[in-house]
Write a protein that holds these residues in place. Structure first.
Motif, PDB file in Angstrom:
ATOM      1  N   LYS A 299      -8.006   9.592  10.112  1.00  0.00           N
ATOM      2  CA  LYS A 299      -7.291   9.779   8.848  1.00  0.00           C
ATOM      3  C   LYS A 299      -5.822   9.383   8.985  1.00  0.00           C
ATOM      4  O   LYS A 299      -5.240   8.797   8.051  1.00  0.00           O
ATOM      5  N   ILE A 300      -5.212   9.677  10.123  1.00  0.00           N
ATOM      6  CA  ILE A 300      -3.819   9.264  10.360  1.00  0.00           C
ATOM      7  C   ILE A 300      -3.715   7.748  10.309  1.00  0.00           C
ATOM      8  O   ILE A 300      -2.808   7.183   9.684  1.00  0.00           O
ATOM      9  N   GLU A 301      -4.649   7.079  10.972  1.00  0.00           N
ATOM     10  CA  GLU A 301      -4.660   5.617  10.984  1.00  0.00           C
ATOM     11  C   GLU A 301      -4.852   5.057   9.579  1.00  0.00           C
ATOM     12  O   GLU A 301      -4.181   4.103   9.167  1.00  0.00           O
ATOM     13  N   GLU A 302      -5.754   5.672   8.835  1.00  0.00           N
ATOM     14  CA  GLU A 302      -6.068   5.211   7.480  1.00  0.00           C
ATOM     15  C   GLU A 302      -4.892   5.366   6.526  1.00  0.00           C
ATOM     16  O   GLU A 302      -4.631   4.494   5.682  1.00  0.00           O
ATOM     17  N   LEU A 303      -4.157   6.465   6.648  1.00  0.00           N
ATOM     18  CA  LEU A 303      -3.095   6.780   5.686  1.00  0.00           C
ATOM     19  C   LEU A 303      -1.737   6.177   6.014  1.00  0.00           C
ATOM     20  O   LEU A 303      -0.920   5.967   5.116  1.00  0.00           O
ATOM     21  N   SER A 304      -1.477   5.926   7.285  1.00  0.00           N
ATOM     22  CA  SER A 304      -0.103   5.601   7.697  1.00  0.00           C
ATOM     23  C   SER A 304       0.474   4.398   6.969  1.00  0.00           C
ATOM     24  O   SER A 304       1.609   4.433   6.478  1.00  0.00           O
ATOM     25  N   THR A 305      -0.284   3.316   6.886  1.00  0.00           N
ATOM     26  CA  THR A 305       0.225   2.122   6.210  1.00  0.00           C
ATOM     27  C   THR A 305       0.478   2.403   4.734  1.00  0.00           C
ATOM     28  O   THR A 305       1.514   2.002   4.174  1.00  0.00           O
ATOM     29  N   GLN A 306      -0.464   3.111   4.084  1.00  0.00           N
ATOM     30  CA  GLN A 306      -0.290   3.453   2.671  1.00  0.00           C
ATOM     31  C   GLN A 306       0.949   4.309   2.463  1.00  0.00           C
ATOM     32  O   GLN A 306       1.748   4.049   1.553  1.00  0.00           O
ATOM     33  N   TRP A 307       1.081   5.335   3.287  1.00  0.00           N
ATOM     34  CA  TRP A 307       2.214   6.246   3.131  1.00  0.00           C
ATOM     35  C   TRP A 307       3.540   5.556   3.429  1.00  0.00           C
ATOM     36  O   TRP A 307       4.535   5.788   2.737  1.00  0.00           O
ATOM     37  N   ASP A 308       3.566   4.711   4.463  1.00  0.00           N
ATOM     38  CA  ASP A 308       4.816   4.017   4.812  1.00  0.00           C
ATOM     39  C   ASP A 308       5.315   3.185   3.645  1.00  0.00           C
ATOM     40  O   ASP A 308       6.522   3.133   3.370  1.00  0.00           O
ATOM     41  N   SER A 309       4.393   2.547   2.937  1.00  0.00           N
ATOM     42  CA  SER A 309       4.765   1.717   1.789  1.00  0.00           C
ATOM     43  C   SER A 309       5.341   2.569   0.659  1.00  0.00           C
ATOM     44  O   SER A 309       6.373   2.222   0.054  1.00  0.00           O
ATOM     45  N   LYS A 310       4.685   3.703   0.379  1.00  0.00           N
ATOM     46  CA  LYS A 310       5.151   4.587  -0.690  1.00  0.00           C
ATOM     47  C   LYS A 310       6.494   5.221  -0.333  1.00  0.00           C
ATOM     48  O   LYS A 310       7.372   5.376  -1.193  1.00  0.00           O
ATOM     49  N   ILE A 311       6.650   5.607   0.920  1.00  0.00           N
ATOM     50  CA  ILE A 311       7.908   6.223   1.363  1.00  0.00           C
ATOM     51  C   ILE A 311       9.051   5.224   1.270  1.00  0.00           C
ATOM     52  O   ILE A 311      10.165   5.566   0.843  1.00  0.00           O
ATOM     53  N   ALA A 312       8.786   3.972   1.655  1.00  0.00           N
ATOM     54  CA  ALA A 312       9.822   2.938   1.583  1.00  0.00           C
ATOM     55  C   ALA A 312      10.300   2.734   0.153  1.00  0.00           C
ATOM     56  O   ALA A 312      11.503   2.552  -0.106  1.00  0.00           O
ATOM     57  N   LYS A 313       9.365   2.770  -0.798  1.00  0.00           N
ATOM     58  CA  LYS A 313       9.723   2.599  -2.211  1.00  0.00           C
ATOM     59  C   LYS A 313      10.600   3.752  -2.686  1.00  0.00           C
ATOM     60  O   LYS A 313      11.600   3.540  -3.391  1.00  0.00           O
ATOM     61  N   VAL A 314      10.228   4.987  -2.318  1.00  0.00           N
ATOM     62  CA  VAL A 314      11.016   6.149  -2.713  1.00  0.00           C
ATOM     63  C   VAL A 314      12.406   6.093  -2.075  1.00  0.00           C
ATOM     64  O   VAL A 314      13.416   6.365  -2.733  1.00  0.00           O
ATOM     65  N   ASN A 315      12.472   5.715  -0.800  1.00  0.00           N
ATOM     66  CA  ASN A 315      13.772   5.610  -0.126  1.00  0.00           C
ATOM     67  C   ASN A 315      14.677   4.588  -0.810  1.00  0.00           C
ATOM     68  O   ASN A 315      15.889   4.800  -0.939  1.00  0.00           O
ATOM     69  N   GLU A 316      14.083   3.497  -1.272  1.00  0.00           N
ATOM     70  CA  GLU A 316      14.859   2.476  -1.980  1.00  0.00           C
ATOM     71  C   GLU A 316      15.443   3.047  -3.267  1.00  0.00           C
ATOM     72  O   GLU A 316      16.619   2.837  -3.576  1.00  0.00           O
ATOM     73  N   ASN A 317      14.629   3.801  -4.003  1.00  0.00           N
ATOM     74  CA  ASN A 317      15.110   4.411  -5.248  1.00  0.00           C
ATOM     75  C   ASN A 317      16.187   5.455  -4.983  1.00  0.00           C
ATOM     76  O   ASN A 317      17.187   5.530  -5.710  1.00  0.00           O
ATOM     77  N   TYR A 318      15.990   6.251  -3.930  1.00  0.00           N
ATOM     78  CA  TYR A 318      16.952   7.298  -3.619  1.00  0.00           C
ATOM     79  C   TYR A 318      18.268   6.708  -3.108  1.00  0.00           C
ATOM     80  O   TYR A 318      19.347   7.233  -3.413  1.00  0.00           O
ATOM     81  N   GLU A 319      18.181   5.634  -2.347  1.00  0.00           N
ATOM     82  CA  GLU A 319      19.408   4.977  -1.866  1.00  0.00           C
ATOM     83  C   GLU A 319      20.220   4.451  -3.043  1.00  0.00           C
ATOM     84  O   GLU A 319      21.458   4.587  -3.082  1.00  0.00           O
ATOM     85  N   LYS A 320      19.535   3.856  -3.988  1.00  0.00           N
ATOM     86  CA  LYS A 320      20.219   3.344  -5.171  1.00  0.00           C
ATOM     87  C   LYS A 320      20.833   4.480  -5.958  1.00  0.00           C
ATOM     88  O   LYS A 320      21.995   4.408  -6.402  1.00  0.00           O
ATOM     89  N   PHE A 321      20.075   5.548  -6.147  1.00  0.00           N
ATOM     90  CA  PHE A 321      20.573   6.715  -6.879  1.00  0.00           C
ATOM     91  C   PHE A 321      21.782   7.328  -6.173  1.00  0.00           C
ATOM     92  O   PHE A 321      22.793   7.666  -6.807  1.00  0.00           O
ATOM     93  N   ALA A 322      21.682   7.466  -4.839  1.00  0.00           N
ATOM     94  CA  ALA A 322      22.791   8.050  -4.062  1.00  0.00           C
ATOM     95  C   ALA A 322      24.040   7.202  -4.160  1.00  0.00           C
ATOM     96  O   ALA A 322      25.158   7.731  -4.272  1.00  0.00           O
ATOM     97  N   ALA A 323      23.864   5.882  -4.119  1.00  0.00           N
ATOM     98  CA  ALA A 323      25.025   4.981  -4.203  1.00  0.00           C
ATOM     99  C   ALA A 323      25.723   5.104  -5.553  1.00  0.00           C
ATOM    100  O   ALA A 323      26.953   4.964  -5.657  1.00  0.00           O
ATOM    101  N   GLU A 324      24.946   5.376  -6.582  1.00  0.00           N
ATOM    102  CA  GLU A 324      25.524   5.515  -7.927  1.00  0.00           C
ATOM    103  C   GLU A 324      26.181   6.857  -8.132  1.00  0.00           C
ATOM    104  O   GLU A 324      26.897   7.058  -9.122  1.00  0.00           O
ATOM    105  N   HIS A 325      25.943   7.810  -7.223  1.00  0.00           N
ATOM    106  CA  HIS A 325      26.469   9.164  -7.391  1.00  0.00           C
ATOM    107  C   HIS A 325      27.234   9.619  -6.147  1.00  0.00           C
ATOM    108  O   HIS A 325      27.037  10.700  -5.637  1.00  0.00           O
ATOM    109  N   GLN A 326      28.097   8.739  -5.673  1.00  0.00           N
ATOM    110  CA  GLN A 326      28.971   9.090  -4.541  1.00  0.00           C
ATOM    111  C   GLN A 326      30.277   9.675  -5.043  1.00  0.00           C
ATOM    112  O   GLN A 326      30.710   9.377  -6.129  1.00  0.00           O
TER     113      GLN A 326
END
Length: 474
Positions: free
Chosen positions: A447-474
């Protein structure tokens, strides 16, 4: 139950400046239209907070999906009602908390109301999974900009402050630290297996409530009572999404973590996580954990199994007590056991506190008045300590005081919390991992093997949104 409580704190109210009444929601971003002539100093942090002496009859509704309208019964409840009436009379406002929307409608209700500049409440409780998307869409007020609130004060939940700190802002708060998952145990069944009914409390207090000890309990509590070769009594019955995350937390592991730069990271690939999942599954493999009796039975069948004495223990959350509160057998509650082989592990719970947010459409003047009133509303009831405030509502719910005085107090300690940032990552759920693994349909490694690639992609997308949001609210 304690007949009376030691009263040690009285809070003085400070008045400084009159302001106008609250108007409708607007998004003009204006600052307060009144000038202050003084300020109050908080005893906890020494910082100055802006205060008012007249809120002009403003009305504040705090909304959630679960508050019941009940009469005050205990001394604490009566004293709290009295205190809140006094602050409303003194500062000329009304404030109440009630169930306003359903659990399933909370996010839609919030988003639609704020976008239409007509929110149903001045403050909203939102479940953690419901916070991320409206936050990223700019629908929440930055609470750090409101000088009436000081989040260094002890009354504010630091886990929520950390979770909701993005960029230079703080976008959510909570005056509550809700106890969550642990082990409920049937005292009669423990005694029948030769275990003293208070031993789980004693082991917890001495730091010896470990995986090793828990396995000993499981062996003693799993029985074929009629000799037909089939198990009639199980050591435990639980829900997969409660049990496996608790296994992880008590081996110093988690599903989604946050690094020192504030980015979310996939944590299911760590050695600690793998070990914890293998241990958790091993108890299922050994037949200690009761299987789901029927594929079509409701997801929360395990509550009835515990209530009816089919299982001696269960991993469950405190809010579920109502499902077995009236069971005939006496029961107790301790934290989940920890892995004694991991020197970084200790008994831990996974906090999942509901978050109080303020609509972004309120202008600064209105937001400051709401913040001032809510700051008063969340102060400890005069005559009670913060620990009293935390414990008092739970005494009537438990069968013994040790569950409250020991277990719940431990759960409030940061040392006994395992933060999980999974709720902040959209489209990821504990069930993605837990359902298949708990049902033995997939091994933890698979299950770890099955999920890791999927989760990494979703986490990267969220991090991108949060980085943009954080930059706008410094």
């Amino acid at each position: 139950m304690k007949a009376s409580m030691k009263k040690v704190i009285a809070m003085g109210l400070v008045a400084v400046m009159a302001v106008g009444t609250m108007t409708g929601c607007s998004s003009n971003g204006s600052s307060s239209n009144g000038s202050t002539s003084g300020s109050a100093t908080t005893a906890d942090s020494g910082s100055e907070k802006k205060t008012f002496d007249d809120l002009g009859g403003m009305e504040i509704l705090i909304g959630d999906w679960y508050t019941a309208d009940t009469d005050a019964i205990t001394e604490y409840q009566k004293d709290t009602e009295k205190y809140r009436q006094e602050i409303m009379d003194t500062y000329n406002f009304k404030i109440k908390r009630e169930s306003v929307y359903s659990y399933t409608d909370q996010q839609t209700n919030y988003v639609n109301g704020v976008m239409a500049n007509n929110p149903q409440c001045q403050l909203f409780y939102l479940y953690q999974e419901m916070v991320s998307e409206p936050l990223m869409n700019g629908l929440m007020k930055d609470l750090s900009k409101l000088p009436e609130l000081d989040f260094s004060e002890e009354k504010w939940n630091p886990t929520v402050v950390d979770l909701m700190s993005i960029g230079s802002g703080i976008w959510g708060m909570s005056p509550e630290a809700e106890p969550r998952g642990g082990i409920f145990f049937n005292k009669r069944m423990l005694k029948a297996a030769g275990i003293d009914e208070d031993e789980p409390y004693d082991l917890q207090a001495s730091g010896e409530w470990t995986w090793e000890k828990f396995e000993e309990y499981c062996k003693k509590l799993t029985k074929d009572t009629d000799g037909d070769g089939r198990t009639d009594q199980y050591a435990m019955a639980s829900f997969s999404k409660y049990y496996l995350p608790m296994c992880a937390a008590n081996n110093n592991a988690t599903f989604i973590d946050r690094d020192e730069d504030g980015k979310y990271v996939n944590a299911i690939t760590t050695d600690e996580f793998r070990y914890a999942m293998n241990w958790g599954v091993s108890l299922i493999d050994q037949g200690y954990i009761m299987p789901k009796p029927d594929p079509n039975v409701a997801w929360d069948w395990y509550k009835a199994a515990f209530r009816d004495g089919e299982a001696a223990m269960q991993t469950a959350e405190v809010y579920e007590i109502s499902a077995f509160a009236d069971m005939q057998d006496d029961w107790g509650f301790v934290m989940f056991p920890y892995n004694q082989k991991n020197d970084k592990a200790t008994n831990k719970q996974i906090p999942n506190d509901n978050i109080v947010v303020m609509p972004s459409c309120f202008d600064d003047a209105t937001a400051e008045k709401i913040a001032f009133a809510y700051d008063l509303y969340t102060e400890p009831t005069p005559g009670y300590t913060l620990e009293d405030v935390y414990k008092e509502p739970y005494y009537p719910q438990f069968r013994d005081d040790r569950a409250v005085d020991e277990t719940l107090v431990m759960m409030k300690d940061p040392e006994h919390k395992q933060a999980s940032y999974l709720p902040m990552v959209s489209d990821i759920d504990y069930g993605d991992f837990c359902y298949g693994v708990y049902a033995l349909a997939a091994t933890p490694a698979k299950k770890i093997e099955e999920l890791s690639t999927q989760w990494d992609s979703k986490i990267a997308k969220v991090n991108e949104n949060y980085e943009k949001f954080a930059a706008e609210h410094q």
